[in-house]
Design an enzyme around this catalytic site. Structure first.
Site, short mmCIF file in Angstrom:
data_model
loop_
_atom_site.label_atom_id
_atom_site.label_comp_id
_atom_site.label_asym_id
_atom_site.label_seq_id
_atom_site.Cartn_x
_atom_site.Cartn_y
_atom_site.Cartn_z
CG PHE A 11 17.86 19.94 86.77
CD1 PHE A 11 16.73 19.86 86.26
CD2 PHE A 11 19.09 18.66 87.11
CE1 PHE A 11 16.41 18.23 85.84
CE2 PHE A 11 18.20 17.29 87.13
CZ PHE A 11 17.24 17.06 86.45
CG ASN A 32 25.61 32.81 89.79
OD1 ASN A 32 24.64 31.84 90.51
ND2 ASN A 32 26.54 32.86 90.08
CB VAL A 57 27.08 30.61 97.02
CG1 VAL A 57 25.32 30.85 97.44
CG2 VAL A 57 27.34 29.23 96.59
CG LEU A 61 22.47 35.44 101.64
CD1 LEU A 61 22.09 36.06 100.83
CD2 LEU A 61 22.28 33.96 101.65
CE1 TYR A 146 30.12 19.41 90.57
CE2 TYR A 146 30.79 17.30 90.28
CZ TYR A 146 29.41 18.22 91.11
OH TYR A 146 28.45 17.97 90.57
CE1 TYR A 160 31.46 26.33 110.10
CE2 TYR A 160 32.38 25.99 108.45
CZ TYR A 160 32.45 26.73 109.50
OH TYR A 160 32.94 28.40 108.74
CB THR A 176 19.69 13.91 89.32
OG1 THR A 176 20.50 13.02 90.45
CG2 THR A 176 18.44 14.19 89.26
#
Ligand code: UDP
Length: 313
Positions: A11, A32, A57, A61, A146, A160, A176
């Site tokens: 979306f 995917n 993912v 990749l 989630y 990182y 959203t």
């Protein structure tokens, strides 16, 4: 620039692809097609600056492109109904998937933006929610696949940044809505619009007094691009602070569609936050960003789209 977007057929991701292609960038869209739809980017498939890769993912990749400037990592199911059906895949997209994308960004010397969520605040004890609030999340609840994986994704990118000085950006996206939401994805705006158009009962969960603050997708895309091209690391809240009860949203959509639907009240799902509103002072100050589309205008656009396209999968 060469820009990779994971979740690019979803979306928000597909609107981001559109914007970046219009601006003349080369866009690699990775998806995917779990919750994303190829039809969202169908019009871009023949564009010389667009490449679609069907890929999860979670897996490594390999890219033929030598250079990548920016990575937007959006790939994850985001609707509660959806991610509760696929909790493992969701947890891994935001943890393993974020690790894979961070490694790729490190290797390519690219900037990576991770789309975290307002759900990282859980059932908030602070209102509106500022970025400094650490949240109140149930780590083993039905939403944890989630919200906890998004929180971990944030923590991993900070690691990182600290260890490899990776160029990272973290945003927390609040609710959203807009064209290309899936009719069956179970979220409130898509449910209420499709129910209203079909004059079916509008399913209000709980007493409908819980609140959300809804941002139009075009405003969200603008915020993502501003964040990516800023000097900020984040996290930054992106959302529209205009808070509404779910009952108000039901009435508004019913009126705008001139629907004959009745409201029907169903049990409130477990761990469903009772209030949510972003404090966007930081986005205003550091990104000069502010949502522009009012709820009524955004709903009208979304309703028009649903009337035309809502039924095609
Ligand atoms: N909701 C509702 N009816 C529906 C779908 C959702 O009343 O058909 C409520 C849901 O319980 C929540 C709010 O609307 O309080 C927003 O739900 P959504 O799934 O869109 O997103 P969330 O903000 O919970 O991630």
């Amino acid at each position: 620039m060469k820009i990779l977007i994971t979740g690019g057929a979803g979306f928000i991701g597909s609107h981001l692809c559109d914007r970046l292609i219009t601006e003349g960038h080369y866009v690699i869209c990775v998806d995917n097609l779990g919750s994303g739809r190829l039809k969202n980017v169908k019009h871009l498939l023949t564009h010389k600056n667009f490449r679609f890769i069907k890929h999860n993912v979670i897996e490594p990749l390999q890219l033929i492109e030598g250079k990548i400037d920016q990575i937007y990592h959006l790939a994850s199911r985001a609707s509660p109904k959806d991610y509760q059906e696929y909790p493992v895949e969701t947890a891994l997209a935001n943890s393993v998937g974020t690790d894979r994308m961070a490694k790729l960004a490190n290797e390519k010397n690219a900037t990576i933006l991770f789309t975290s969520t307002s759900e990282s605040y859980g059932e908030p004890k602070e209102h509106p929610q500022k970025e400094s609030y650490w949240g109140n999340v149930n780590p083993v609840g039905i939403r944890s696949c989630y919200d906890e994986s998004k929180r971990f994704g944030e923590a991993l990118l900070m690691a990182y940044y600290r260890e490899y000085n990776l160029n990272i950006k973290i945003v927390r996206i609040f609710n959203t809505y807009g064209p290309r939401m899936r009719k069956d994805d179970g979220r409130v705006i898509s449910n209420f619009i499709s129910q209203s158009i079909e004059n079916k009962p509008i399913t209000v969960y709980g007493d409908g007094n819980q609140t959300r603050s809804f941002c139009y997708v075009g405003d969200m895309v603008e915020g993502l691009i501003k964040m990516m091209n800023s000097k900020e690391i984040g996290p930054k809240n992106l959302g529209n602070p205009n808070e509404r009860t779910i009952l108000e949203v039901a009435e508004k959509i019913k009126n705008l569609t001139k629907s004959k639907s009745e409201l029907t009240f169903l049990p409130l799902p477990e761990d469903d936050p009772t209030i949510r509103q972003p404090d966007i002072s930081k986005a205003r100050q550091f990104l000069s960003w502010e949502p522009e589309i009012k709820l009524e205008e955004g709903l009208k656009r979304t309703i028009t789209w649903f009337k035309k396209n809502g039924n095609s999968v």
